[in-house]
Design a protein around this motif. Structure first.
Motif, PDB file in Angstrom:
ATOM      1  N   THR A  82      -5.483   5.246   2.488  1.00  0.00           N
ATOM      2  CA  THR A  82      -6.231   4.782   1.328  1.00  0.00           C
ATOM      3  C   THR A  82      -7.625   5.100   1.557  1.00  0.00           C
ATOM      4  O   THR A  82      -8.353   6.012   0.668  1.00  0.00           O
ATOM      5  CB  THR A  82      -5.998   3.405   0.990  1.00  0.00           C
ATOM      6  OG1 THR A  82      -6.078   2.386   1.941  1.00  0.00           O
ATOM      7  CG2 THR A  82      -4.398   3.203   0.532  1.00  0.00           C
ATOM      8  N   GLN A 102       0.623   3.043  -3.237  1.00  0.00           N
ATOM      9  CA  GLN A 102      -0.894   3.656  -3.557  1.00  0.00           C
ATOM     10  C   GLN A 102      -0.896   4.976  -2.793  1.00  0.00           C
ATOM     11  O   GLN A 102      -1.707   5.499  -3.393  1.00  0.00           O
ATOM     12  CB  GLN A 102      -1.732   2.608  -2.933  1.00  0.00           C
ATOM     13  CG  GLN A 102      -1.784   1.138  -3.327  1.00  0.00           C
ATOM     14  CD  GLN A 102      -2.707   0.318  -2.824  1.00  0.00           C
ATOM     15  OE1 GLN A 102      -3.719   0.797  -1.796  1.00  0.00           O
ATOM     16  NE2 GLN A 102      -2.456  -1.105  -2.919  1.00  0.00           N
ATOM     17  N   VAL A 103      -0.159   5.518  -2.208  1.00  0.00           N
ATOM     18  CA  VAL A 103      -0.273   6.718  -1.552  1.00  0.00           C
ATOM     19  C   VAL A 103       0.393   7.816  -2.452  1.00  0.00           C
ATOM     20  O   VAL A 103       1.432   7.486  -3.114  1.00  0.00           O
ATOM     21  CB  VAL A 103       0.474   6.799  -0.213  1.00  0.00           C
ATOM     22  CG1 VAL A 103       0.408   8.241   0.471  1.00  0.00           C
ATOM     23  CG2 VAL A 103       0.076   5.818   0.813  1.00  0.00           C
ATOM     24  N   PHE A 126       0.661  -1.227   0.055  1.00  0.00           N
ATOM     25  CA  PHE A 126      -0.042   0.066   0.097  1.00  0.00           C
ATOM     26  C   PHE A 126       0.807   1.202   0.213  1.00  0.00           C
ATOM     27  O   PHE A 126       0.319   2.398  -0.323  1.00  0.00           O
ATOM     28  CB  PHE A 126      -0.932   0.032   1.373  1.00  0.00           C
ATOM     29  CG  PHE A 126      -0.359   0.411   2.690  1.00  0.00           C
ATOM     30  CD1 PHE A 126      -0.242   1.721   2.925  1.00  0.00           C
ATOM     31  CD2 PHE A 126       0.166  -0.631   3.358  1.00  0.00           C
ATOM     32  CE1 PHE A 126       0.355   1.975   4.130  1.00  0.00           C
ATOM     33  CE2 PHE A 126       0.622  -0.231   4.578  1.00  0.00           C
ATOM     34  CZ  PHE A 126       0.693   1.197   4.998  1.00  0.00           C
TER      35      PHE A 126
END
Length: 202
Positions: A188, A9-10, A6
């Motif tokens: 997220t 994903q930032v 993740f």
């Protein structure tokens, strides 16, 4: 080195740093940071590090719009003293991204490019942080409320076991997974949630 998926994903933060350009650290003066850079700085990933990264990202987007933020030309004030609570950790991440520093910071070249004195503490401001452009005086007040994103109920018992040395390898691994799951949800699922990240143009 392996990091949780993740992290990528930032959204990354891209800035222009005139000092980096002048000194040849970056040929075009452009620097690019991701959440993983904040993790490397702090040595860990937690709600505090996540909130510091994302508040800075959001605040600079409000201050600069579609233009690149200018690293080293942003003053950041904190409502709390530096040694209170998680203020010091937050300040370290904010300083990494904005270039702002306290009394220990770079004093500049020929009266320009100074970073010293751009981090201030125990300020009288309405929220936990205030970001201010030095060129225009535009300001954004900000605060994060990671407690609005609860942890897995199993975390408490696992934390106790890890803390007191009674956790086996499987429990330690599960603890880390649960810990990072909460950070992932902050960055997220909740990164645009005003109940978690409160930003106001001052």
């Amino acid at each position: 080195m392996s990091f949780p998926e993740f992290y990528e994903q930032v959204p990354r933060l891209r800035l222009r740093d005139p000092l980096a350009g002048l000194l040849g650290a970056s040929a075009d003066g452009i620097l690019d940071y991701g959440y993983v850079d904040a993790v490397r700085l702090a040595g860990h990933s937690c709600p505090t590090v996540a909130a510091a990264y994302w508040l800075t990202w959001r605040a600079l987007a409000l201050l600069y719009g579609t233009a690149l933020p200018v690293r080293g030309e942003i003053r950041v004030s904190f409502r709390q003293p530096r040694d209170e609570g998680v203020t010091g950790v937050t300040a370290a991440v904010v300083g990494l991204l904005t270039g702002a520093a306290g009394s220990e910071g770079f004093k500049g070249l020929g009266g320009r490019y100074a970073r010293r004195g751009l981090l201030n503490f125990a300020a009288t401001i309405p929220l936990d942080l205030r970001f201010e452009r030095l060129d225009t005086g535009a300001r954004v007040d900000a605060a994060a409320y990671p407690q609005q994103v609860p942890a897995d109920p199993a975390l408490s018992d696992l934390l106790a076991a890890v803390t007191f040395g009674t956790a086996d390898a499987a429990a330690r691994q599960r603890f880390g997974e649960i810990w990072q799951d909460r950070v992932a949800r902050l960055l997220t699922e909740h990164r645009d949630d005003p109940a978690v990240f409160d930003l106001r143009v001052a």
